[in-house]
Design an enzyme around this catalytic site. Structure first.
Site, PDB file in Angstrom:
ATOM      1  N   CYS A 176     -10.795  34.220  12.402  1.00  0.00           N
ATOM      2  CA  CYS A 176      -9.654  34.741  13.150  1.00  0.00           C
ATOM      3  C   CYS A 176      -9.449  36.221  12.834  1.00  0.00           C
ATOM      4  O   CYS A 176      -9.319  36.591  11.661  1.00  0.00           O
ATOM      5  CB  CYS A 176      -8.400  33.948  12.788  1.00  0.00           C
ATOM      6  SG  CYS A 176      -6.885  34.603  13.515  1.00  0.00           S
ATOM      7  N   TYR A 416      18.559  11.997   9.551  1.00  0.00           N
ATOM      8  CA  TYR A 416      17.954  13.208  10.115  1.00  0.00           C
ATOM      9  C   TYR A 416      17.127  12.826  11.353  1.00  0.00           C
ATOM     10  O   TYR A 416      15.969  13.211  11.508  1.00  0.00           O
ATOM     11  CB  TYR A 416      17.038  13.914   9.110  1.00  0.00           C
ATOM     12  CG  TYR A 416      17.574  14.092   7.704  1.00  0.00           C
ATOM     13  CD1 TYR A 416      18.303  15.222   7.364  1.00  0.00           C
ATOM     14  CD2 TYR A 416      17.334  13.147   6.709  1.00  0.00           C
ATOM     15  CE1 TYR A 416      18.780  15.400   6.072  1.00  0.00           C
ATOM     16  CE2 TYR A 416      17.806  13.314   5.424  1.00  0.00           C
ATOM     17  CZ  TYR A 416      18.528  14.446   5.106  1.00  0.00           C
ATOM     18  OH  TYR A 416      18.991  14.612   3.824  1.00  0.00           O
ATOM     19  N   CYS A 512       7.803  17.404   4.345  1.00  0.00           N
ATOM     20  CA  CYS A 512       6.876  18.479   4.689  1.00  0.00           C
ATOM     21  C   CYS A 512       6.749  19.469   3.531  1.00  0.00           C
ATOM     22  O   CYS A 512       6.176  20.539   3.698  1.00  0.00           O
ATOM     23  CB  CYS A 512       7.327  19.193   5.963  1.00  0.00           C
ATOM     24  SG  CYS A 512       9.018  19.816   5.893  1.00  0.00           S
TER      25      CYS A 512
END
Length: 557
Positions: A176, A416, A512
């Site tokens: 990239c 949540y 996460c």
């Protein structure tokens, strides 16, 4: 869940003809009349000011988790949101009828607002809602210590995440061209197999603090094709030195915009749509927004694509409600990309780092898109939280239901809940589901999603999850299984205390952030729970981030 990136524009240093100031305020070198000029046709200054930009955590702007999409239990983004949470905790059921003034058991509360009294009749200001910590400390002192630990683990995560910069530098030719400046894809220097091993080792390192987890780590669930998986793309618009419009992401640690034509992890159609919009700006005389001078119109473009249905949403985020030739602009965009199913103009006049404003106008289509996940259909609005990798999300949610071990007789709490994804998927495996979410727009989408799928055993409540669970416990209610998927900052000790009061036999924690997950597991351990099984899932290939699903059971006396 995707991660919060970007922070407010504070502490800047401005340079202009030798004059500088570091008081954190924006430069206001125009008169009030000039500030009120039309956003579209006026250039703000003949030359761009040279600004030392703020430090932010990553090249991408916030996806809204913890901002527009979700909030941590016990915390509020602003007074408006706090006010909304202080109103009725039980706004609507799945059939859309109001249930204000009723407690969790359905009994009348005398017509008074639920915010005035909780289910036990005590004050709902939080003073009597949460019990003292197991260590015997009061709430305020415990909260301070918990916050301090949270800051330390977050800092540690940042240090660990950046330890690979030296390793990747100069190794080989990068895949990239934006890698070194963007900073999002830190693992491009590794093969995908080596990347998975590295993430798995990091999860193990953070969670082995719980001694009972040794020997209970499962191999990370990888992705067959780890490219172009992001179904949500946000492009920041700016101008280059020649005044030409550019779009892309923030350079790591700054607010300089890196022009990006094509990203290896973003949906390819979304990148092409953003490129088309960028090329249309001059012909429609639309100026891009300058965050230093606050002149210009177009700030961001948000594109969301539903991979299962093919529906595409385009959100034009502008600094003013005045969009010139908006009908012709929309028609030209649809002609170039007939795949687009809805176009929305969102107006954001704020000066902070939030992407979306409070007002919006539908320019074409329904104003939302629909996607299919684990056999359920979901409506997705511009501000809705929805996992950005649907392929891996399906694997993650199936594993969650498997770890919950539902037999059809359980009462499940989905904390949540966002737009209701996990709870609605679990509904066919449980007796009933109670879903809690603080964001009112997400609750509205969740209610609609239940109707779309014909699911009647789920009830949605607009409330702070920690306070809601505490009031359930004081009312004498019980839950068999708790599903929780908090933001990157993790849960709070108040919420975990409340969860323990309800006494669920199982908790399935989706995280996460392995660092805050490890911290919360230690708190649950003190509250009588034991982590038994860990499943890492690579939700964000080539980045440092990893999703983790943990099965937690109550200790048997």
């Amino acid at each position: 869940m995707e991660k919060k990136r970007g922070n407010e524009m504070t502490g800047r240093k401005y340079k202009n003809g030798g004059n500088s100031r570091e008081d954190g305020k924006r430069r206001e070198n125009k008169s009030s009349n000039a500030a009120a000029q039309n956003f579209i046709g006026k250039d703000s200054v003949s030359k761009r000011v040279n600004v030392r930009k703020d430090r932010i955590t990553s090249g991408r702007p916030s996806d809204g988790r913890g901002a527009a999409g979700r909030s941590s239990a016990g915390r509020y983004k602003d007074e408006k949101e706090k006010s909304a949470a202080d109103r009725s905790m039980f706004d609507k059921t799945t059939d859309g009828k109001s249930v204000v003034g009723r407690n969790i058991s359905g009994k009348s509360a005398g017509g008074k607002a639920v915010s005035d009294k909780n289910m036990s009749g005590k004050s709902a200001d939080g003073k009597n809602a949460v019990k003292k910590y197991t260590s015997g400390q009061d709430i305020s002192s415990g909260r301070q210590q918990y916050d301090q630990r949270n800051k330390s683990v977050s800092k540690k995560y940042e240090v660990d995440a950046k330890s690979d910069i030296a390793q990747r530098s100069g190794r080989r030719e990068t895949k990239c061209p934006y890698e070194k400046k963007c900073g999002s894809c830190r693992y491009l220097y590794l093969s995908y197999e080596d990347q998975l091993k590295k993430k798995e080792a990091f999860v193990r390192q953070e969670l082995e603090k719980c001694p009972e987890l040794k020997g209970h780590f499962n191999p990370i669930i990888g992705m067959e094709n780890p490219w172009n998986y992001r179904n949500k793309v946000t492009a920041i618009f700016d101008r280059d030195r020649k005044g030409n419009p550019v779009s892309g992401v923030y350079e790591e640690g700054t607010h300089y915009v890196i022009p990006v034509e094509r990203c290896l992890i973003e949906d390819e159609l979304a990148d092409r749509i953003i490129g088309t919009i960028r090329g249309m700006l001059k012909s429609f005389k639309i100026k891009v927004y300058d965050e230093d001078t606050r002149y210009g119109l177009l700030r961001y473009v948000l594109v969301r694509r539903a991979f299962a249905t093919g529906e595409v949403m385009v959100v034009l985020v502008t600094a003013s409600p005045v969009l010139p030739s908006k009908r012709n602009f929309t028609n030209a965009l649809l002609k170039a990309h007939p795949e687009i199913t809805t176009v929305i103009q969102n107006v954001n006049t704020r000066t902070d780092s939030l992407i979306l404003g409070d007002k919006q106008q539908i320019l074409y289509g329904k104003g939302y898109i629909e996607d299919v996940l684990c056999g359920c259909r979901f409506r997705i609005s511009p501000a809705s939280f929805y996992q950005i990798n649907p392929v891996q999300t399906e694997k993650l949610y199936k594993k969650t239901i498997e770890l919950a071990g539902l037999k059809g007789t359980e009462t499940v709490i989905d904390a949540y809940c966002g737009i209701g994804t996990i709870g609605l998927i679990a509904a066919s495996h449980a007796k009933n589901v109670i879903s809690v979410e603080l964001n009112p727009n997400a609750v509205k989408d969740a209610i609609v999603n239940a109707k779309i799928n014909g699911i009647k055993n789920v009830r949605f409540y607009k409330a702070d999850a920690g306070q809601f669970l505490t009031q359930m416990a004081e009312e004498g209610a019980k839950a068999d299984v708790l599903l929780m998927d908090p933001p990157r900052s993790g849960s709070t000790e108040e919420f975990l205390q409340s969860a323990a009061l309800l006494g669920p036999e199982k908790i399935v924690y989706i995280s996460c952030n392995p660092v805050t997950l490890g911290r919360d597991l230690m708190v649950l351990r003190k509250l009588g729970y034991r982590a038994e099984e860990v499943w890492p899932v690579d939700m964000f290939p080539w980045t440092i981030h990893c999703e983790v699903c943990v099965k937690i059971c109550r200790k048997q006396n």
